[in-house]
Structure formats: structure tokens, C-alpha cells
Motif scaffolding. Structure first.
Motif, PDB file in Angstrom:
ATOM      1  N   PRO A 158       0.824  -1.219   0.000  1.00 19.17           N
ATOM      2  CA  PRO A 158       0.000   0.000   0.000  1.00 19.17           C
ATOM      3  C   PRO A 158       0.852   1.260   0.000  1.00 19.17           C
ATOM      4  O   PRO A 158       1.861   1.345   0.704  1.00 19.17           O
ATOM      5  CB  PRO A 158      -0.795  -0.130   1.309  1.00 19.17           C
ATOM      6  N   GLY A 175      -6.870  -8.099  -6.531  1.00 28.76           N
ATOM      7  CA  GLY A 175      -7.242  -6.986  -5.680  1.00 28.76           C
ATOM      8  C   GLY A 175      -6.468  -5.715  -5.936  1.00 28.76           C
ATOM      9  O   GLY A 175      -6.809  -4.649  -5.383  1.00 28.76           O
ATOM     10  N   LEU A 176      -5.449  -5.766  -6.774  1.00 26.49           N
ATOM     11  CA  LEU A 176      -4.652  -4.581  -7.056  1.00 26.49           C
ATOM     12  C   LEU A 176      -5.405  -3.610  -7.954  1.00 26.49           C
ATOM     13  O   LEU A 176      -6.199  -4.006  -8.808  1.00 26.49           O
ATOM     14  CB  LEU A 176      -3.343  -4.979  -7.736  1.00 26.49           C
ATOM     15  N   GLU A 177      -5.118  -2.323  -7.788  1.00 26.42           N
ATOM     16  CA  GLU A 177      -5.615  -1.308  -8.710  1.00 26.42           C
ATOM     17  C   GLU A 177      -4.622  -1.207  -9.858  1.00 26.42           C
ATOM     18  O   GLU A 177      -3.407  -1.100  -9.637  1.00 26.42           O
ATOM     19  CB  GLU A 177      -5.756   0.040  -8.002  1.00 26.42           C
ATOM     20  N   THR A 205      -0.997  -0.678  -7.720  1.00 26.14           N
ATOM     21  CA  THR A 205      -0.963  -0.191  -6.353  1.00 26.14           C
ATOM     22  C   THR A 205      -1.940  -0.997  -5.518  1.00 26.14           C
ATOM     23  O   THR A 205      -2.902  -1.548  -6.042  1.00 26.14           O
ATOM     24  CB  THR A 205      -1.301   1.313  -6.275  1.00 26.14           C
ATOM     25  N   GLY A 206      -1.688  -1.060  -4.219  1.00 27.07           N
ATOM     26  CA  GLY A 206      -2.523  -1.857  -3.329  1.00 27.07           C
ATOM     27  C   GLY A 206      -1.681  -2.859  -2.575  1.00 27.07           C
ATOM     28  O   GLY A 206      -0.539  -2.564  -2.182  1.00 27.07           O
ATOM     29  N   SER A 207      -2.205  -4.056  -2.386  1.00 26.89           N
ATOM     30  CA  SER A 207      -1.490  -5.110  -1.672  1.00 26.89           C
ATOM     31  C   SER A 207      -1.601  -6.412  -2.452  1.00 26.89           C
ATOM     32  O   SER A 207      -2.711  -6.896  -2.712  1.00 26.89           O
ATOM     33  CB  SER A 207      -2.076  -5.289  -0.267  1.00 26.89           C
TER      34      SER A 207
END
Length: 226
Positions: A158, A175-177, A205-207
Motif C-alpha cells: 500500500p 485486488g490490485l488497482e 498499487t494496493g497489496s
């Protein structure tokens, strides 16, 4: 006859999926869930095995299980099947209710218990074919991916962007953007997406994680028969 070549004999064991070598998959069929494999990927088999065409049940076309997204055959019976495609490096993944997005060209085989749907990437309409070949896989079961050479796994945390050449990305955590953008620098290299002077990169971006292969030219595919 004597030769080191003769050391490459078939492996034995009861594991449903195993690597005969880094570029060849060994699948044991024993009456369990059907194995769906890339059409034309069978290079050898033993036992009583049948290979038939496969169409997703309840196909829905665009946005669903499109028959054009994955060209698969169903492998049934009892025996051992060996799968490969253009000596690509193979990787066995065990999905346990996780979601993974991949380009369909990199899928070699999967359990019939794994489902998928076509997903759209922001900006993907600028690149011919990208929107119809990005798949989100989910459920539980085994999945086998192909890469051109040994891949790199990049962790995404993140608040920290990870960038990768769109021609080298194999898959990523769903789940990533994800955003697609033109690269600012020019290149003389021939690219399978964009033009010869403008490539594309993906920003994550994200986890989660991003899987990148050491190739920016061609996805694994069958050589057309002339």
C-alpha cells in the motif's frame, strides 16, 4: 546404447500435477476433477485417456466465460498426460479461494473447478485484444502458467506503485488497482502492443504481487500449421 540423454526418463508418483522438467508438465488422471489443457499442448500420454473439445457451461460471451478467451481441451480417463508448449517455463499454482488475473495466453492447464471471467483493464481499449484476453481466475484448484524464461515476482505494498512493461506482465493479484499508460521514452524494439516508438506500461498499487517474465516480445502460442 549409452548416453546422458537416456537419463531423462518419465517420473513416477501419484501427484496429480508435477513437473517432469522445467518445461514439461506431468498430469496423473485418476478419476478426479477433469483437467482442462491448452488445445494442442499434449506431447505424450499413457493409459486410457480421451481428449475432447471443451466449451464453458452456460457460456455468456462478453464479460463471461467466453470460448474465445481460452482455447481448451478436456482430458479424461485414467493415465498420465504430458503437456508442454514451445518449451516455455511452467509454474504450478494452488488456488485456495484466491483471485488471480492473468493474460489467457499464459495458461497451460487448470482444474475444471477453477472458474474465470473476462475483465477490462482501464485504458486497455487502446491496445487491440488486451481487454478480451485478461482473465480473473477464482475458486479452488490447480492452475499451470507459462512464462518465457524464469519470471520475477514483485511485491506490491500500500502506498507504493510498481510499474512493469505491459508486454512482460503475465499476471497479478486481482485486488490490485491497475492503470495502463504510455511510456514516455521511445524505443527501437519491435513491440507486440502499441507502435514501434511508443510502448505501454502497467502501474499497480494496493497489496499483492505482480508476475513479470523476462520477455517483451511474444506470448507463448502455438506455431500455425502451414
Amino acid at each position: 546404447m549409452q548416453s546422458p540423454l537416456l537419463d531423462h526418463t518419465a517420473l513416477t508418483g501419484d501427484d496429480r500435477y508435477a513437473l517432469q522438467n522445467p518445461q514439461m508438465l506431468r498430469v496423473v488422471l485418476d478419476g478426479g476433477p477433469d483437467v482442462l489443457a491448452r488445445s494442442g499442448a499434449m506431447v505424450a500420454h499413457t493409459g486410457r485417456v480421451q481428449f475432447t473439445g471443451w466449451t464453458p457451461p452456460g457460456r455468456r460471451g462478453r464479460g463471461g466465460n467466453s470460448p474465445t478467451a481460452l482455447d481448451l481441451m478436456r482430458c479424461t480417463g485414467h493415465g498420465t498426460v504430458y503437456l508442454a508448449n514451445l518449451a516455455q517455463h511452467l509454474h504450478i499454482l494452488d488456488l485456495q479461494r484466491e483471485r488471480l488475473t492473468v493474460t489467457s495466453s499464459y495458461v497451460l492447464a487448470l482444474d475444471s473447478t477453477v472458474s474465470w471471467q473476462v475483465v477490462n483493464i482501464e485504458g486497455g481499449e487502446r491496445i487491440s485484444g488486451m481487454g478480451t484476453h485478461s482473465l480473473e481466475l477464482s475458486g479452488s484448484g490447480r492452475l499451470v502458467l507459462m512464462t518465457s524464461g524464469q519470471p520475477l515476482v514483485m511485491r506490491v505494498e500500500p502506498g507504493r506503485y510498481v510499474y512493469a512493461d505491459a508486454d512482460a506482465v503475465v499476471g497479478w493479484s486481482s485486488g490490485l488497482e491497475v492503470q495502463l499508460q504510455a511510456q514516455s521514452s521511445n524505443t527501437e524494439a519491435w513491440r507486440r502492443r502499441g507502435t514501434a516508438t511508443e510502448g505501454w506500461e502497467m502501474a499497480f498499487t494496493g497489496s499483492g504481487m505482480v508476475l513479470v517474465q523476462p520477455s517483451e516480445l511474444l506470448t507463448p502460442r502455438r506455431v500455425p500449421v502451414r
